[in-house]
Design a protein around this motif. Structure first.
Motif, PDB file in Angstrom:
ATOM      1  N   ALA A 146      46.427  48.923  42.407  1.00  0.00           N
ATOM      2  CA  ALA A 146      46.480  47.987  43.535  1.00  0.00           C
ATOM      3  C   ALA A 146      47.839  48.029  44.216  1.00  0.00           C
ATOM      4  O   ALA A 146      47.934  47.880  45.449  1.00  0.00           O
ATOM      5  N   GLU A 147      48.879  48.259  43.443  1.00  0.00           N
ATOM      6  CA  GLU A 147      50.239  48.279  43.992  1.00  0.00           C
ATOM      7  C   GLU A 147      50.624  49.642  44.576  1.00  0.00           C
ATOM      8  O   GLU A 147      51.532  49.721  45.417  1.00  0.00           O
ATOM      9  N   ASN A 148      49.935  50.693  44.128  1.00  0.00           N
ATOM     10  CA  ASN A 148      50.353  52.042  44.526  1.00  0.00           C
ATOM     11  C   ASN A 148      49.421  52.732  45.514  1.00  0.00           C
ATOM     12  O   ASN A 148      49.736  53.832  45.987  1.00  0.00           O
ATOM     13  N   LEU A 149      48.280  52.123  45.795  1.00  0.00           N
ATOM     14  CA  LEU A 149      47.381  52.640  46.828  1.00  0.00           C
ATOM     15  C   LEU A 149      47.233  51.585  47.917  1.00  0.00           C
ATOM     16  O   LEU A 149      47.070  50.401  47.611  1.00  0.00           O
ATOM     17  N   GLU A 150      47.276  51.998  49.162  1.00  0.00           N
ATOM     18  CA  GLU A 150      47.188  51.041  50.267  1.00  0.00           C
ATOM     19  C   GLU A 150      45.768  50.548  50.489  1.00  0.00           C
ATOM     20  O   GLU A 150      45.512  49.342  50.564  1.00  0.00           O
ATOM     21  N   LYS A 151      44.820  51.482  50.591  1.00  0.00           N
ATOM     22  CA  LYS A 151      43.433  51.112  50.869  1.00  0.00           C
ATOM     23  C   LYS A 151      42.532  52.296  50.538  1.00  0.00           C
ATOM     24  O   LYS A 151      42.995  53.423  50.327  1.00  0.00           O
ATOM     25  N   GLY A 152      41.215  52.010  50.489  1.00  0.00           N
ATOM     26  CA  GLY A 152      40.268  53.092  50.285  1.00  0.00           C
ATOM     27  C   GLY A 152      39.268  52.824  49.184  1.00  0.00           C
ATOM     28  O   GLY A 152      39.195  51.729  48.617  1.00  0.00           O
ATOM     29  N   LYS A 153      38.502  53.875  48.879  1.00  0.00           N
ATOM     30  CA  LYS A 153      37.424  53.774  47.888  1.00  0.00           C
ATOM     31  C   LYS A 153      37.912  54.190  46.493  1.00  0.00           C
ATOM     32  O   LYS A 153      38.663  55.151  46.352  1.00  0.00           O
ATOM     33  N   VAL A 154      37.429  53.442  45.497  1.00  0.00           N
ATOM     34  CA  VAL A 154      37.791  53.691  44.097  1.00  0.00           C
ATOM     35  C   VAL A 154      36.499  53.763  43.285  1.00  0.00           C
ATOM     36  O   VAL A 154      35.520  53.069  43.589  1.00  0.00           O
ATOM     37  N   ALA A 155      36.489  54.592  42.247  1.00  0.00           N
ATOM     38  CA  ALA A 155      35.331  54.683  41.352  1.00  0.00           C
ATOM     39  C   ALA A 155      35.785  54.569  39.900  1.00  0.00           C
ATOM     40  O   ALA A 155      36.951  54.791  39.584  1.00  0.00           O
ATOM     41  N   VAL A 156      34.830  54.230  39.044  1.00  0.00           N
ATOM     42  CA  VAL A 156      35.102  54.079  37.614  1.00  0.00           C
ATOM     43  C   VAL A 156      34.185  55.009  36.834  1.00  0.00           C
ATOM     44  O   VAL A 156      32.965  55.016  37.048  1.00  0.00           O
ATOM     45  N   ILE A 157      34.768  55.806  35.933  1.00  0.00           N
ATOM     46  CA  ILE A 157      33.985  56.628  35.012  1.00  0.00           C
ATOM     47  C   ILE A 157      34.121  55.997  33.631  1.00  0.00           C
ATOM     48  O   ILE A 157      35.198  56.007  33.023  1.00  0.00           O
ATOM     49  N   GLU A 158      33.010  55.422  33.167  1.00  0.00           N
ATOM     50  CA  GLU A 158      33.013  54.640  31.927  1.00  0.00           C
ATOM     51  C   GLU A 158      32.691  55.511  30.712  1.00  0.00           C
ATOM     52  O   GLU A 158      32.202  56.630  30.833  1.00  0.00           O
ATOM     53  N   GLY A 159      32.940  54.932  29.535  1.00  0.00           N
ATOM     54  CA  GLY A 159      32.521  55.555  28.289  1.00  0.00           C
ATOM     55  C   GLY A 159      31.071  55.197  27.998  1.00  0.00           C
ATOM     56  O   GLY A 159      30.285  54.931  28.901  1.00  0.00           O
ATOM     57  N   ALA A 160      30.717  55.166  26.708  1.00  0.00           N
ATOM     58  CA  ALA A 160      29.345  54.811  26.327  1.00  0.00           C
ATOM     59  C   ALA A 160      29.130  53.315  26.495  1.00  0.00           C
ATOM     60  O   ALA A 160      29.959  52.509  26.061  1.00  0.00           O
TER      61      ALA A 160
END
Length: 335
Positions: A146-160
């Motif tokens: 949140a502090e190092n990116l200004e804006k845009g799309k983010v995704a999460v790759i989860e475990g099991a």
């Protein structure tokens, strides 16, 4: 004649007594079972460090692998009890499997110490738990992004999914990321802690969202696959990656600029400390049923000189044996 017979009997008595003392010493040797959820590097490094520590402490250790199978885990617990182990150190397969493990060990009066998978109801029945607050563990990664990116799309790759840890990591990350309303999580995909599946997940994410700017990958083994996919697609410079664990290959990714930030939870020092705590319970020196925080460390390129490495040397492990033991958390957390 009588004198010679008397001396012979005396010598035999001394030999038998001496042999008996040797057998007694062997019988009194403490044996600990280390039961790991899988043979993945995280658990391997943990068991290897514990084995080195056990040897230095004069303790015998037998290692089991449950292969993420609840039935196999219970069979491992039962085998450890049958062979006469004095204590069990375990990375459980799931929250549901912990109940069977602790019930079986409790009935046999064998202390069982859990690394991760904390459950408040099971704490009084255990030798202890060592864990992180899963939400709090991943939250700093969301804050950093949140502090190092200004804006845009983010995704999460989860475990099991299903054990509770992946879900909690995602929740904590989202909470941290929410500090920047200009960042949007567009998808979450489970790769089941598998490097190849993470490679495929990253490929699918880039295909669906070619303008993605950030990825939270829930462990560094999956991050290796993700970085390979992004490199192949020419997106490595575009996407900022944060991850977890502090594994040797994760630190290599940071050195290479492919991973920007990680939260380390070294299984090496955690397993050594957990072993020491369990031994204290076995010997009656430490009260059972307490919760302990596992050691963690936030790592970027700026502080790559990690204090507690996964692949610790014997000298480092010996130093850990002289560190103060973790203090129990009183009252225990309600995670």
């Amino acid at each position: 004649m009588f004198r010679r017979l008397f001396l012979t009997v005396l010598i035999l008595a001394i030999i038998i007594a001496g042999s008996g003392s040797i057998v007694l010493a062997e019988e009194n040797e403490i044996e600990i079972a280390f039961i790991r959820a899988t043979g993945e590097p995280y658990y391997q490094y943990g068991s290897q460090a514990a084995e080195v520590a056990a040897k230095k402490l004069g303790v015998k250790m037998v290692v089991y692998t449950s292969n993420l199978d609840s039935a196999q885990e219970l069979a491992n617990v039962q085998d450890a009890i049958a062979r006469g182990c004095d204590g069990i150190l375990i990375y459980a397969v799931s929250l549901s499997s912990e109940r069977a493990a602790v019930d079986t060990a409790s009935k046999a009066k064998v202390p069982i110490f859990f690394q991760s998978g904390y459950h408040t109801d099971l704490l009084p029945l255990s030798a202890g738990f060592m864990d992180n607050s899963l939400k709090e563990f991943s939250k700093p990664l969301g804050i950093w992004m949140a502090e190092n990116l200004e804006k845009g799309k983010v995704a999460v790759i989860e475990g099991a999914l299903g054990r509770g840890d992946s879900e909690a990591y995602t929740e904590g990350f989202k909470e941290g990321l929410s500090q920047n309303p200009n960042l949007e999580i567009v998808t979450t995909i489970s790769a089941e802690w598998n490097r190849q599946k993470a490679y495929e997940a990253a490929t699918n994410i880039i295909t669906a969202h070619p303008d993605i700017v950030g990825l939270f990958v829930q462990n560094e083994d999956m991050t290796v696959g993700v970085a390979s996919a992004l490199e192949r697609l020419g997106k490595l410079e575009q996407v900022t990656i944060v991850s977890q664990n502090g594994a040797p290959y994760g630190l290599d990714l940071i050195r290479e600029g492919k991973l920007q930030y990680t939260n380390a939870n070294p299984p090496s020092i955690a397993s050594v400390m957990a072993l020491r705590l369990l031994l204290g319970v076995v010997k009656g020196e430490i009260e059972p049923g307490h919760f302990y925080w596992a050691p963690t460390q936030l790592i970027s390129k700026e502080n790559l000189d990690v204090t507690y490495r996964w692949d610790a040397s014997e000298e480092e492990i010996e130093q850990w044996l002289n560190l103060p033991l973790p203090e129990p958390v009183i009252p225990p957390p309600t995670l």
